[in-house]
Design a protein around this motif. Structure first.
Motif, PDB file in Angstrom:
ATOM      1  N   TYR A 221       0.881  -1.174   0.000  1.00  0.00           N
ATOM      2  CA  TYR A 221       0.000   0.000   0.000  1.00  0.00           C
ATOM      3  C   TYR A 221       0.916   1.221   0.000  1.00  0.00           C
ATOM      4  O   TYR A 221       1.665   1.449   0.951  1.00  0.00           O
ATOM      5  N   GLU A 222       0.882   2.002  -1.061  1.00  0.00           N
ATOM      6  CA  GLU A 222       1.887   3.038  -1.283  1.00  0.00           C
ATOM      7  C   GLU A 222       1.996   4.038  -0.140  1.00  0.00           C
ATOM      8  O   GLU A 222       3.065   4.595   0.102  1.00  0.00           O
ATOM      9  N   SER A 223       0.922   4.256   0.577  1.00  0.00           N
ATOM     10  CA  SER A 223       0.950   5.259   1.635  1.00  0.00           C
ATOM     11  C   SER A 223       1.510   4.722   2.953  1.00  0.00           C
ATOM     12  O   SER A 223       1.728   5.480   3.893  1.00  0.00           O
ATOM     13  N   ILE A 224       1.747   3.406   3.035  1.00  0.00           N
ATOM     14  CA  ILE A 224       2.233   2.798   4.279  1.00  0.00           C
ATOM     15  C   ILE A 224       3.547   2.068   4.000  1.00  0.00           C
ATOM     16  O   ILE A 224       3.604   1.190   3.145  1.00  0.00           O
ATOM     17  N   ASN A 225       4.595   2.464   4.719  1.00  0.00           N
ATOM     18  CA  ASN A 225       5.904   1.830   4.563  1.00  0.00           C
ATOM     19  C   ASN A 225       6.345   1.286   5.919  1.00  0.00           C
ATOM     20  O   ASN A 225       7.168   1.873   6.600  1.00  0.00           O
TER      21      ASN A 225
END
Length: 430
Positions: A335-339
């Motif tokens: 999920y691009e917003s969560i790293n």
């Protein structure tokens, strides 16, 4: 009636979620059939297995692929793979088919077979790397010549009831679906060709189908607390408790004790958790702007070593990894917003092989992370992972209330106040 319908909906949702991995939501194994040419009674196809899972690979003894023919097809020959049984070919005279079974079972060839039996991406003993670890090794292929089948796009019937073992259970395969033909580039990359017909089969993995117990567990420790939080008791089930071996047993000196069995049954070291794999996370040091954790993976199975192993950890501070020692590391950002998720794996030819249980049956590394002053804390177990996966299997974590905790700040405050009071009394007396 309403209760029955609700029950069916609940079961359907459960079965869907069982095959869904939130850390790798698009991960699957796609099996592609490309018909490359027609023959007088059938076709020649190249079957390609692509592992699009980021951290789950197929380890030795490798994959096993099965299906059911739609009509009375036979396999005349294969390159790069073989069926485990020929079946009843008594009705044929002269040339004998490679396999006459209605539901053939196919395995990869072993490395080192003659070149005339090889095709690109074959002959690795069924071992297929994870896409996130080594994309070039995450594919396996073989060629099959099918007879008594259709000889045009309209008369070919797609195989059905696909099954995949990788190497054990856990995969569920959907039906074959016709897709646009695959295109290929010639060696000089100046011309495109395409398959005559292509269909795909998608297989997804469910840990619930693979085993009723986890296959790994996690333990914790820290520099600020002498307590070591062990793996939960019987974390991986205690069915093998009466078959385990103590680490000092004379049985371990018997020749062949480490040889794997055909059914891959483990020979575990006797432990409280009875897991083949334990992952230990130790909060090692605290600096002004950084903190350091040590990760150790220990193998307790005397009959299994792990090639191309992977370790996936979910922790909010993995968005600020400064350096990883002794392991390779790759962020996973489904999920691009969560790293907050990363994959650790061994360095090639250094520690990418986790040996069987014993003195050399462990690998370890340290990771240096930069603090985010807005979120960083050692309180309430924040420094420990939220999820841990080994080789794509989720490991059992200890209960949160057992995590190593910070020393009681209230006790420290009372101690400081008492020290100050004694100092003042001594000052006034002397």
């Amino acid at each position: 009636m309403r209760i029955v319908i609700s029950a069916w909906i609940f079961l359907a949702l459960c079965s869907f979620s069982a095959a869904f991995d939130p850390l790798d939501p698009t991960g699957n194994i796609t099996i592609k059939w490309d018909i490359m040419s027609w023959t007088p009674d059938g076709y020649v196809a190249v079957v390609t297995m692509n592992n699009f899972q980021m951290y789950r690979h197929i380890q030795t003894p490798g994959w096993t692929l099965g299906w059911t023919w739609a009509k009375k097809e036979v396999i005349w020959s294969m390159v790069g793979a073989q069926t485990t049984e020929q079946g009843d070919c008594s009705k044929f005279k002269g040339n004998m088919p490679h396999c006459c079974k209605k539901n053939p079972t196919v395995v990869d060839l072993l490395p080192g077979v003659p070149y005339n039996q090889q095709i690109a991406n074959c002959c690795k003993g069924g071992v297929v790397a994870a896409w996130g670890q080594d994309p070039s090794a995450s594919v396996s292929s073989f060629q099959v010549s099918v007879g008594l089948a259709g000889t045009t796009n309209k008369t070919v019937k797609l195989p059905k009831n696909f099954t995949l073992l990788g190497p054990g259970p856990g995969y569920t395969c959907g039906p074959a679906k016709i897709v646009p033909p695959t295109t290929f580039l010639t060696a000089d990359r100046r011309r495109k060709t395409q398959a005559l017909m292509t269909w795909n089969v998608t297989c997804t993995y469910s840990q619930f189908l693979a085993s009723k117990h986890p296959s790994c567990c996690v333990s914790f420790s820290s520099f600020y607390n002498e307590t070591i939080t062990p793996c939960p008791n019987c974390a991986c089930g205690c069915e093998n408790k009466n078959k385990c071996v103590k680490s000092d047993s004379k049985l371990l000196s018997v020749v062949g004790i480490n040889t794997p069995k055909k059914d891959n049954s483990p020979l575990l070291q006797c432990t409280r958790h009875m897991c083949p794999i334990r992952v230990h996370w130790h909060v090692k040091q605290n600096y002004k702007d950084y903190w350091r954790a040590k990760v150790a993976i220990t193998n307790f199975n005397y009959r299994m070593n792990y090639t191309q192993w992977t370790l996936v950890v979910q922790h909010p501070n993995l968005n600020n990894v400064t350096q990883v020692f002794s392991f390779d590391y790759k962020p996973l950002v489904p999920y691009e917003s969560i790293n907050d998720t990363g994959m650790f794996y061994g360095m090639k030819f250094f520690n990418d092989l986790l040996m069987e249980a014993g003195p050399t049956g462990n690998v370890q590394s340290e990771v240096l992370l930069q603090k985010d002053q807005n979120t960083f804390t050692f309180k309430q177990g924040w420094a420990f992972p939220r999820k841990v996966y080994f080789n794509g299997e989720e490991c059992m974590l200890p209960p949160p209330e057992s995590y190593p905790f910070l020393p009681n700040s209230a006790h420290e405050t009372r101690l400081a106040a008492l020290t100050l009071l004694i100092s003042l009394i001594m000052f006034f007396l002397f």
